[in-house]
Design a protein around this motif. Structure first.
Motif, PDB file in Angstrom:
ATOM      1  N   LEU A   1       0.685  -1.616   0.556  1.00 40.33           N
ATOM      2  CA  LEU A   1      -0.162   0.209   0.277  1.00 40.33           C
ATOM      3  C   LEU A   1       1.124   1.316  -0.277  1.00 40.33           C
ATOM      4  CD1 LEU A   1      -2.778   0.829   2.294  1.00 40.33           C
ATOM      5  CD2 LEU A   1      -1.433   2.510   2.140  1.00 40.33           C
ATOM      6  N   HIS A   2       1.971   1.100   0.775  1.00 40.85           N
ATOM      7  CA  HIS A   2       2.667   2.861   1.050  1.00 40.85           C
ATOM      8  C   HIS A   2       3.856   2.665  -0.240  1.00 40.85           C
ATOM      9  CE1 HIS A   2       0.840   3.666   4.376  1.00 40.85           C
ATOM     10  NE2 HIS A   2       1.066   2.836   4.496  1.00 40.85           N
ATOM     11  N   PRO A   3       5.350   2.395  -0.419  1.00 37.57           N
ATOM     12  CA  PRO A   3       6.456   2.762  -1.210  1.00 37.57           C
ATOM     13  C   PRO A   3       5.963   2.173  -2.738  1.00 37.57           C
ATOM     14  CG  PRO A   3       7.211   1.047   1.085  1.00 37.57           C
ATOM     15  CD  PRO A   3       6.226   1.791   1.574  1.00 37.57           C
ATOM     16  N   LEU A   4       6.352   0.536  -2.372  1.00 40.66           N
ATOM     17  CA  LEU A   4       5.710  -0.101  -3.961  1.00 40.66           C
ATOM     18  C   LEU A   4       4.245   0.976  -4.838  1.00 40.66           C
ATOM     19  CD1 LEU A   4       5.393  -3.468  -4.424  1.00 40.66           C
ATOM     20  CD2 LEU A   4       3.848  -2.386  -5.696  1.00 40.66           C
ATOM     21  N   ALA A   5       3.331   0.860  -3.761  1.00 44.45           N
ATOM     22  CA  ALA A   5       1.844   1.601  -4.643  1.00 44.45           C
ATOM     23  C   ALA A   5       2.852   3.156  -5.269  1.00 44.45           C
ATOM     24  CB  ALA A   5       1.017   1.427  -3.813  1.00 44.45           C
ATOM     25  N   SER A   6       3.374   3.893  -4.315  1.00 41.73           N
ATOM     26  CA  SER A   6       3.709   5.384  -4.636  1.00 41.73           C
ATOM     27  C   SER A   6       5.129   4.916  -5.373  1.00 41.73           C
ATOM     28  CB  SER A   6       4.565   5.376  -3.219  1.00 41.73           C
ATOM     29  OG  SER A   6       3.224   5.387  -2.270  1.00 41.73           O
ATOM     30  N   GLN A   7       5.234   3.887  -5.821  1.00 44.83           N
ATOM     31  CA  GLN A   7       6.458   4.506  -7.142  1.00 44.83           C
ATOM     32  C   GLN A   7       5.384   4.640  -8.670  1.00 44.83           C
ATOM     33  OE1 GLN A   7       8.384   0.679  -7.237  1.00 44.83           O
ATOM     34  NE2 GLN A   7      10.608   1.130  -6.118  1.00 44.83           N
ATOM     35  N   ASP A   8       3.579   3.844  -8.878  1.00 46.74           N
ATOM     36  CA  ASP A   8       2.975   3.696  -9.856  1.00 46.74           C
ATOM     37  C   ASP A   8       2.858   5.525  -9.956  1.00 46.74           C
ATOM     38  OD1 ASP A   8       0.412   4.317 -11.294  1.00 46.74           O
ATOM     39  OD2 ASP A   8       0.359   2.771 -11.128  1.00 46.74           O
ATOM     40  N   ARG A   9       3.919   5.923 -11.260  1.00 47.97           N
ATOM     41  CA  ARG A   9       2.896   7.115 -12.099  1.00 47.97           C
ATOM     42  C   ARG A   9       2.252   8.101 -11.941  1.00 47.97           C
ATOM     43  NH1 ARG A   9       8.134   7.315 -16.613  1.00 47.97           N
ATOM     44  NH2 ARG A   9       9.362   6.620 -14.634  1.00 47.97           N
TER      45      ARG A   9
ATOM     46  N   THR B   1      -6.129   3.586  -7.950  1.00 53.15           N
ATOM     47  CA  THR B   1      -5.408   2.817  -8.206  1.00 53.15           C
ATOM     48  C   THR B   1      -4.341   1.783  -7.094  1.00 53.15           C
ATOM     49  OG1 THR B   1      -4.796   4.377 -10.218  1.00 53.15           O
ATOM     50  CG2 THR B   1      -2.489   2.801  -9.670  1.00 53.15           C
ATOM     51  N   ARG B   2      -4.437   3.006  -6.063  1.00 50.93           N
ATOM     52  CA  ARG B   2      -3.575   2.874  -5.038  1.00 50.93           C
ATOM     53  C   ARG B   2      -4.290   1.310  -4.184  1.00 50.93           C
ATOM     54  NH1 ARG B   2       0.265   4.675  -1.805  1.00 50.93           N
ATOM     55  NH2 ARG B   2      -0.003   6.980  -2.648  1.00 50.93           N
ATOM     56  N   HIS B   3      -5.565   1.440  -4.363  1.00 50.29           N
ATOM     57  CA  HIS B   3      -6.801   0.626  -3.598  1.00 50.29           C
ATOM     58  C   HIS B   3      -5.870  -1.246  -4.842  1.00 50.29           C
ATOM     59  CE1 HIS B   3     -10.050  -1.841  -2.286  1.00 50.29           C
ATOM     60  NE2 HIS B   3     -10.661  -2.048  -3.219  1.00 50.29           N
ATOM     61  N   ARG B   4      -6.183  -1.254  -6.180  1.00 50.36           N
ATOM     62  CA  ARG B   4      -5.982  -1.922  -7.635  1.00 50.36           C
ATOM     63  C   ARG B   4      -4.581  -3.105  -6.986  1.00 50.36           C
ATOM     64  NH1 ARG B   4      -2.986  -2.073 -11.533  1.00 50.36           N
ATOM     65  NH2 ARG B   4      -2.556  -0.269 -11.617  1.00 50.36           N
ATOM     66  N   ILE B   5      -3.567  -1.757  -6.924  1.00 52.60           N
ATOM     67  CA  ILE B   5      -1.936  -2.613  -6.561  1.00 52.60           C
ATOM     68  C   ILE B   5      -2.766  -3.312  -4.549  1.00 52.60           C
ATOM     69  CG2 ILE B   5      -0.238  -1.683  -5.925  1.00 52.60           C
ATOM     70  CD1 ILE B   5      -0.216   1.055  -7.688  1.00 52.60           C
ATOM     71  N   TYR B   6      -2.852  -2.891  -4.034  1.00 49.05           N
ATOM     72  CA  TYR B   6      -2.914  -3.325  -2.519  1.00 49.05           C
ATOM     73  C   TYR B   6      -3.977  -5.078  -2.786  1.00 49.05           C
ATOM     74  CZ  TYR B   6      -3.814  -3.756   2.286  1.00 49.05           C
ATOM     75  OH  TYR B   6      -4.011  -4.373   3.659  1.00 49.05           O
ATOM     76  N   ARG B   7      -4.525  -4.810  -3.473  1.00 51.42           N
ATOM     77  CA  ARG B   7      -5.745  -5.225  -3.479  1.00 51.42           C
ATOM     78  C   ARG B   7      -4.964  -7.065  -4.360  1.00 51.42           C
ATOM     79  NH1 ARG B   7      -9.624  -4.106  -7.727  1.00 51.42           N
ATOM     80  NH2 ARG B   7      -8.116  -4.675  -8.886  1.00 51.42           N
ATOM     81  N   ASP B   8      -4.143  -6.756  -5.505  1.00 51.07           N
ATOM     82  CA  ASP B   8      -3.587  -7.395  -6.112  1.00 51.07           C
ATOM     83  C   ASP B   8      -2.986  -8.500  -5.635  1.00 51.07           C
ATOM     84  OD1 ASP B   8      -5.505  -6.869  -8.490  1.00 51.07           O
ATOM     85  OD2 ASP B   8      -3.589  -5.581  -9.178  1.00 51.07           O
ATOM     86  N   ILE B   9      -1.989  -7.296  -4.653  1.00 50.69           N
ATOM     87  CA  ILE B   9      -1.255  -7.989  -3.871  1.00 50.69           C
ATOM     88  C   ILE B   9      -1.157  -9.210  -3.190  1.00 50.69           C
ATOM     89  CG2 ILE B   9       0.952  -8.010  -1.917  1.00 50.69           C
ATOM     90  CD1 ILE B   9       1.546  -5.299  -3.965  1.00 50.69           C
ATOM     91  N   VAL B  10      -2.452  -8.841  -2.498  1.00 49.53           N
ATOM     92  CA  VAL B  10      -3.248  -9.650  -1.174  1.00 49.53           C
ATOM     93  C   VAL B  10      -3.602 -11.233  -2.071  1.00 49.53           C
ATOM     94  CG1 VAL B  10      -4.750  -9.970  -0.069  1.00 49.53           C
ATOM     95  CG2 VAL B  10      -3.572  -7.850   0.134  1.00 49.53           C
ATOM     96  N   LEU B  11      -4.278 -11.013  -3.396  1.00 46.04           N
ATOM     97  CA  LEU B  11      -5.105 -11.847  -4.238  1.00 46.04           C
ATOM     98  C   LEU B  11      -3.725 -12.828  -4.609  1.00 46.04           C
ATOM     99  CD1 LEU B  11      -7.665 -10.150  -6.149  1.00 46.04           C
ATOM    100  CD2 LEU B  11      -7.568 -11.614  -4.270  1.00 46.04           C
ATOM    101  N   ARG B  12      -2.757 -12.164  -5.371  1.00 46.54           N
ATOM    102  CA  ARG B  12      -1.425 -13.270  -5.707  1.00 46.54           C
ATOM    103  C   ARG B  12      -0.993 -13.821  -4.493  1.00 46.54           C
ATOM    104  NH1 ARG B  12       1.570 -12.118 -10.221  1.00 46.54           N
ATOM    105  NH2 ARG B  12       0.886 -10.877 -11.789  1.00 46.54           N
ATOM    106  N   MET B  13      -1.183 -13.172  -3.351  1.00 47.66           N
ATOM    107  CA  MET B  13      -0.290 -14.229  -2.233  1.00 47.66           C
ATOM    108  C   MET B  13      -1.166 -15.013  -1.843  1.00 47.66           C
ATOM    109  SD  MET B  13       0.661 -11.773   1.183  1.00 47.66           S
ATOM    110  CE  MET B  13       2.184 -11.228   0.487  1.00 47.66           C
ATOM    111  N   ALA B  14      -2.797 -14.976  -1.196  1.00 47.55           N
ATOM    112  CA  ALA B  14      -3.527 -15.919  -0.894  1.00 47.55           C
ATOM    113  C   ALA B  14      -3.541 -16.448  -1.967  1.00 47.55           C
ATOM    114  CB  ALA B  14      -5.525 -14.837  -1.230  1.00 47.55           C
TER     115      ALA B  14
END
Length: 423
Positions: free
Chosen positions: A103-111, A158-171
């Protein structure tokens, strides 16, 4: 040989637990599993690259259980509360790390995020599951605990999508490992991961990221949780191995239990047992209080369940479960609930003999005080309360060892020392 008195880090590849007490097999195995899951996640692994990742355990109480700092080429620093590492299973820990990294540093890389989030700044956004309230509940970056948390809770961002997709991949990653019988992998970890994600979003959205306030509205918290769950299911692949492991809908008492579990984990035996504490030869150094140290006394903390507060309950699993059941029955009784309203109810256990087993004082807008004899609780080797009397001033200490964990439900069973003191 390392010089005596220095910390010996636990290292695997480019990951390092800087101060883990890795001579403890349970803690070492948990650290290995965390490193495996971080390293196997394609998005998190790409974000980290070949940079060093330093994970440091800290004794924390009111602070956030984890935080992450991206130091560029110097690596990534992760701080993690020792009670969370010790008492919560892997699914909860990975849910926390998915938030702090994804949610924080990884998502913040999105321009695209800066322009997008500037457009929604101070704009009221609907809270999922509460759109039918009058007026509808909204969240906004204005007055929020953290603006990026609000954007992560907004389903169209976009930040929600990135966070959600990381959780789905991890699940999916964790579910496949459990199906394959990988060492340390459990289907329950997937459920816990998703539960952490959904409670995170629900508590952010409902309270405008002042999340402790979610405990005061367990019904609404549950509604928002279930709305986010329905949205998450829409984004899961039909053949996702994690689909069967999604947690059931949460009710208000599920929310109450979650907050009770967290309060117990923070309050009980939170002494940094998983942290190395070096003491150089010939020099008396301050150290953290350790489990089994009779000179260390815990600080009394109340157990809060919504508007109900047990002021001096000894928070073992049996006593916490009984407290939750009492609150459930009081809240479900229509007449009693109408009488209490939204006032605070304080329940205090007393050491009594000839006095009445219970008494109640109505203090108007200041709430309702209930005194209850401790002997009315089930017999136990461990006293159920810290008790004070008006006729004498004395100190009483009782300690016993329990092979069960303190926290209700999720934290792993462990041997712990339980003490209660009173003056």
């Amino acid at each position: 040989m390392p010089q005596e008195g220095t910390l010996v880090p636990f290292t695997s590849g480019n990951y390092e637990f800087t101060n883990l007490r890795h001579t403890n097999e349970k803690y070492r195995d948990k650290a290995i599993r965390i490193i495996e899951l971080l390293g196997e996640h394609p998005v998190l692994a790409a974000y980290v690259g070949d940079r060093p990742v330093r994970i440091t355990l800290h004794v924390r109480t009111t602070e956030t259980p984890a935080d992450v700092t991206d130091r560029g080429d110097a690596g990534v620093d992760i701080n993690l509360a020792s009670y969370y590492f010790e008492k919560y299973d892997i699914g909860y820990i990975m849910g926390m790390l998915a938030h702090e990294i994804g949610l924080h540093p990884l998502a913040s890389q999105d321009r695209n995020i800066p322009d997008e989030e500037a457009m929604f700044e101070h704009f009221p956004l609907s809270v999922p599951g509460l759109e039918d309230q009058s007026p509808p509940r909204t969240m906004s970056t204005e007055g929020a605990g953290q603006a990026d948390h609000i954007m992560a809770a907004y389903p169209s961002s976009t930040r929600h999508r990135i966070y959600r997709d990381i959780v789905l991949r991890m699940a999916d990653q964790m579910a496949r490992a459990a199906q394959a019988g990988a060492e340390g992998a459990k289907g329950r970890d997937v459920t816990d991961l998703i539960d952490t994600y959904l409670m995170d979003l629900a508590s952010i959205a409902l309270t405008n990221d002042h999340r402790t306030n979610a405990a005061k509205e367990p019904r609404n918290t549950a509604k928002v949780y279930n709305a986010y769950k329905a949205q998450l299911m829409q984004h899961m692949a039909p053949d996702s191995p994690a689909r069967a492991l999604v947690p059931p809908d949460k009710g208000m008492f599920g929310v109450v239990r979650d907050f009770a579990q967290l309060a117990a984990a923070v309050a009980a035996n939170n002494r940094g047992d998983s942290i190395q504490v070096p003491i150089p030869t010939g020099e008396a150094m301050p150290r953290l209080p350790q489990a089994g140290d009779p000179t260390s006394e815990p600080v009394l903390q109340s157990l809060r369940l919504g508007q109900f507060e047990f002021t001096n309950l000894n928070q073992t699993e049996a006593y916490v479960d009984k407290a939750i059941r009492i609150v459930e029955l009081l809240d479900e009784h229509a007449t009693i609930k109408s009488y209490i309203g939204d006032r605070t109810v304080r329940i205090t256990l007393r050491l009594r003999t000839t006095e009445a087993p219970a008494d109640v004082t109505d203090r108007g807008d200041a709430g309702v005080d209930i005194n209850l004899a401790s002997y009315y609780w089930p017999p136990s080797r461990t006293p159920s309360a810290t008790v004070s009397t008006a006729t004498s001033s004395w100190r009483w200490q009782a300690c016993s060892h329990s092979a069960r964990g303190w926290a209700s439900r999720a934290p792993s069973p462990r041997t712990s020392r339980t003490c209660s003191t009173a003056t």
